[in-house]
Design a protein around this motif. Structure first.
Motif, PDB file in Angstrom:
ATOM      1  N   MET A  82      75.025  18.396  55.263  1.00 31.47           N
ATOM      2  CA  MET A  82      74.164  19.340  54.546  1.00 31.47           C
ATOM      3  C   MET A  82      74.679  19.555  53.126  1.00 31.47           C
ATOM      4  SD  MET A  82      71.621  20.413  56.473  1.00 31.47           S
ATOM      5  CE  MET A  82      71.520  18.694  57.016  1.00 31.47           C
ATOM      6  N   GLU A  83      75.983  19.565  52.995  1.00 31.74           N
ATOM      7  CA  GLU A  83      76.566  19.739  51.665  1.00 31.74           C
ATOM      8  C   GLU A  83      76.436  18.471  50.829  1.00 31.74           C
ATOM      9  OE1 GLU A  83      79.148  18.740  48.781  1.00 31.74           O
ATOM     10  OE2 GLU A  83      80.015  18.340  50.762  1.00 31.74           O
ATOM     11  N   SER A  84      76.836  17.333  51.376  1.00 35.66           N
ATOM     12  CA  SER A  84      76.857  16.091  50.601  1.00 35.66           C
ATOM     13  C   SER A  84      75.448  15.606  50.236  1.00 35.66           C
ATOM     14  CB  SER A  84      77.606  15.002  51.376  1.00 35.66           C
ATOM     15  OG  SER A  84      76.961  14.743  52.618  1.00 35.66           O
ATOM     16  N   HIS A  85      74.441  15.954  51.068  1.00 38.41           N
ATOM     17  CA  HIS A  85      73.061  15.571  50.782  1.00 38.41           C
ATOM     18  C   HIS A  85      72.279  16.724  50.159  1.00 38.41           C
ATOM     19  CE1 HIS A  85      74.326  12.462  53.602  1.00 38.41           C
ATOM     20  NE2 HIS A  85      73.249  11.751  53.286  1.00 38.41           N
ATOM     21  N   GLY A  86      72.996  17.728  49.706  1.00 36.95           N
ATOM     22  CA  GLY A  86      72.336  18.899  49.157  1.00 36.95           C
ATOM     23  C   GLY A  86      72.034  18.768  47.679  1.00 36.95           C
ATOM     24  N   ILE A  87      71.602  19.891  47.084  1.00 38.55           N
ATOM     25  CA  ILE A  87      71.224  19.947  45.679  1.00 38.55           C
ATOM     26  C   ILE A  87      72.193  20.890  44.969  1.00 38.55           C
ATOM     27  CG2 ILE A  87      69.367  20.527  44.060  1.00 38.55           C
ATOM     28  CD1 ILE A  87      67.418  20.207  46.419  1.00 38.55           C
ATOM     29  N   THR A  94      70.487  26.789  61.979  1.00 38.14           N
ATOM     30  CA  THR A  94      70.833  27.942  61.148  1.00 38.14           C
ATOM     31  C   THR A  94      69.575  28.645  60.665  1.00 38.14           C
ATOM     32  OG1 THR A  94      72.792  26.716  60.407  1.00 38.14           O
ATOM     33  CG2 THR A  94      72.209  28.695  59.171  1.00 38.14           C
ATOM     34  N   TYR A  95      68.551  27.853  60.351  1.00 35.62           N
ATOM     35  CA  TYR A  95      67.285  28.435  59.894  1.00 35.62           C
ATOM     36  C   TYR A  95      66.710  29.398  60.921  1.00 35.62           C
ATOM     37  CZ  TYR A  95      62.260  28.687  59.065  1.00 35.62           C
ATOM     38  OH  TYR A  95      60.968  29.138  58.891  1.00 35.62           O
ATOM     39  N   GLY A 108      62.182  20.053  53.805  1.00 38.62           N
ATOM     40  CA  GLY A 108      61.527  18.971  54.516  1.00 38.62           C
ATOM     41  C   GLY A 108      62.513  18.018  55.146  1.00 38.62           C
ATOM     42  N   LEU A 109      61.988  16.908  55.625  1.00 40.81           N
ATOM     43  CA  LEU A 109      62.819  15.898  56.282  1.00 40.81           C
ATOM     44  C   LEU A 109      63.576  15.088  55.232  1.00 40.81           C
ATOM     45  CD1 LEU A 109      60.311  14.613  59.001  1.00 40.81           C
ATOM     46  CD2 LEU A 109      62.349  16.003  59.404  1.00 40.81           C
ATOM     47  N   ILE A 110      64.870  14.975  55.452  1.00 41.56           N
ATOM     48  CA  ILE A 110      65.665  14.097  54.593  1.00 41.56           C
ATOM     49  C   ILE A 110      66.505  13.187  55.481  1.00 41.56           C
ATOM     50  CG2 ILE A 110      65.769  15.773  52.710  1.00 41.56           C
ATOM     51  CD1 ILE A 110      68.630  16.384  53.548  1.00 41.56           C
ATOM     52  N   LYS A 111      66.814  12.035  54.963  1.00 40.77           N
ATOM     53  CA  LYS A 111      67.582  11.075  55.745  1.00 40.77           C
ATOM     54  C   LYS A 111      69.067  11.387  55.600  1.00 40.77           C
ATOM     55  CE  LYS A 111      67.883   6.141  56.761  1.00 40.77           C
ATOM     56  NZ  LYS A 111      67.422   4.773  56.379  1.00 40.77           N
ATOM     57  N   MET A 162      65.298  17.991  59.515  1.00 45.17           N
ATOM     58  CA  MET A 162      64.589  19.030  58.783  1.00 45.17           C
ATOM     59  C   MET A 162      65.627  19.974  58.153  1.00 45.17           C
ATOM     60  SD  MET A 162      61.718  20.258  57.828  1.00 45.17           S
ATOM     61  CE  MET A 162      60.544  19.443  58.931  1.00 45.17           C
ATOM     62  N   THR A 163      65.484  20.213  56.870  1.00 46.21           N
ATOM     63  CA  THR A 163      66.454  21.066  56.164  1.00 46.21           C
ATOM     64  C   THR A 163      65.728  22.160  55.385  1.00 46.21           C
ATOM     65  OG1 THR A 163      66.488  19.634  54.225  1.00 46.21           O
ATOM     66  CG2 THR A 163      68.087  19.145  55.949  1.00 46.21           C
TER      67      THR A 163
END
Length: 429
Positions: free
Chosen positions: A381-386, A396-397, A410-413, A421-422
């Motif tokens: 979640m951190e490394s593919h985050g913004i 968590t959501y 949305g969906l991210i790989k 889903m994030t």
């Protein structure tokens, strides 16, 4: 840098046996004086009881050996007066005044035995012969039962001699024995007093060193305990001390946070290592303070990444909320840090909720760590985050959606996990 210096000072205190100097550390000296004061007061009470018993036995003996009634009455009067002063001293030792004026009470107990009898016999019978046997007995008793404050012992002995010389000056008695007898008694008295004072001096010097060593050991243990608690949670540290084996516990519901400083690697190429470490330390110290405020367990730092968890080793039902609050505060603290230092750091935060295994493994340089898919997901979640955003997973959501503002990304790989889903955590509702 302050944090690093504090740790260095703690380590030096543990490995160096001469860090604390009794003569220069006023707090250290004060604690010794307080302990000595308590010791002296308790021993004076004990000595008073002992002197009462000794006084009774001596009074009974002199009444027995004296054949005439007047002599028996005189022995009784002397014994009664002696017991009276000792009882008064004993009762006063139980009052708050005794703790405040210990030295005066010590001298009072000494002179109530040595000087009182001498004065009474001089006034009543014009008898001014030195009672060296009683003096020696008193000096030895005080030196063995109260072996502290050698100066007060010396004052007690000198005061006894001054009292006698004063009586001798007033009454000017004729010598009843040969001069050699008085010289012999004087030598015995001198050396008894000298040995008593010297033994008290040596004993207290030894006790002072023992007290200092004990205090330094206690302080070193406290510091090593604090260092251990900086490495491990309190519960785990206690468990490891009781049973130094592999520790691994399963937790079914915790929330893990990863935070990374964006662009830190690039910054390292144009910043000196010392400056880089100082900046990183300042930021991580801010994060540590937030973890303390929110009751979150910091796990470790990996380069410029920060890892923390809520919900272990002590369970808490609001683990997701606690991590969310900390993540939002981390963003605010970095913004404030940038303003104060004219910098432009950004952080990326990833959060995941689920089961983990936590524990301590290995034999050397052990550390408390987490394992499991929840940890991997939080890292992804951190490394593919913004940058400047907090990305969370579906689990968590579900725990935050009612109380926080969340944006569906949305969906991210995700590497190693496929599409997920994030959501982005934006604030509190």
């Amino acid at each position: 840098m302050t944090n690093i210096n504090a740790i260095r000072t703690q380590l030096e205190a543990i490995v160096s046996p001469e860090v604390f100097d009794f003569e220069t550390d006023e707090d250290f000296a004060q604690s010794y004086r307080e302990q000595r004061k308590t010791f002296l007061l308790n021993r004076m009470k004990l000595q008073a009881k002992l002197m009462m018993i000794i006084g009774l036995t001596l009074t009974a003996f002199f009444m027995w050996v004296n054949e005439g009634i007047p002599q028996k009455i005189s022995a009784f009067k002397i014994g009664l007066l002696l017991e009276f002063f000792i009882v008064v001293c004993w009762l006063l030792c139980k009052t708050p005044l005794a703790r405040r004026y210990l030295d005066i009470f010590f001298l009072g107990l000494c002179w109530s035995v040595t000087c009182t009898i001498q004065i009474f016999t001089a006034l009543s019978f014009n008898y001014v012969e030195p009672m060296t046997n009683i003096w020696n007995l008193m000096f030895i008793t005080q030196a063995t039962i109260i072996p502290v404050k050698w100066r007060i012992h010396l004052i007690g002995q000198v005061g006894t001699m001054v009292c006698y010389l004063g009586l001798y000056t007033i009454y000017k008695p004729k010598f009843q024995f040969l001069i050699s007898h008085y010289i012999e008694q004087g030598l015995y008295l001198f050396w008894t007093g000298t040995i008593c004072v010297f033994s008290v001096y040596l004993y207290e010097k030894l006790k002072k060193k023992e007290f200092r060593a004990k205090r330094e050991l206690e302080i070193a243990q406290e510091q090593s305990e604090r260092l251990l608690l900086n490495i491990l949670p309190a519960v785990i540290a206690k468990q490891l001390k009781l049973q130094p084996t592999t520790i691994a516990d399963s937790f079914h519901a915790v929330t893990v946070l990863f935070a990374d400083i964006v662009g830190f690697t690039e910054l390292s190429s144009r910043t000196s290592p010392a400056e880089l470490v100082e900046l990183l330390n300042q930021i991580f110290c801010l994060f540590d303070e937030l973890a303390e405020i929110h009751g979150i367990e910091k796990i470790k730092t990996i380069g410029d990444a920060y890892m923390a968890v809520a919900g272990l080793p002590n369970y808490r039902s609001d683990h997701a909320l606690a991590i969310a609050n900390m993540a939002l505060d981390m963003q605010k603290s970095v913004i404030e840090f940038n303003k104060q230092n004219n910098l432009s750091f950004q952080i990326r935060v990833g959060i995941s909720t689920g089961p983990v295994v936590a524990g301590v493994i290995g034999l050397k340089k052990f550390a408390y760590d987490l394992w499991g898919d929840t940890v991997n997901t939080a890292s992804r979640m951190e490394s593919h985050g913004i940058p400047d955003n907090i990305q969370i997973c579906e689990a968590t959501y579900q725990l935050l959606k009612d109380k926080y503002l969340l944006e569906k990304r949305g969906l991210i790989k995700i590497k190693g996990k496929g599409e997920m889903m994030t959501y982005l955590l934006q604030g509190v509702k």
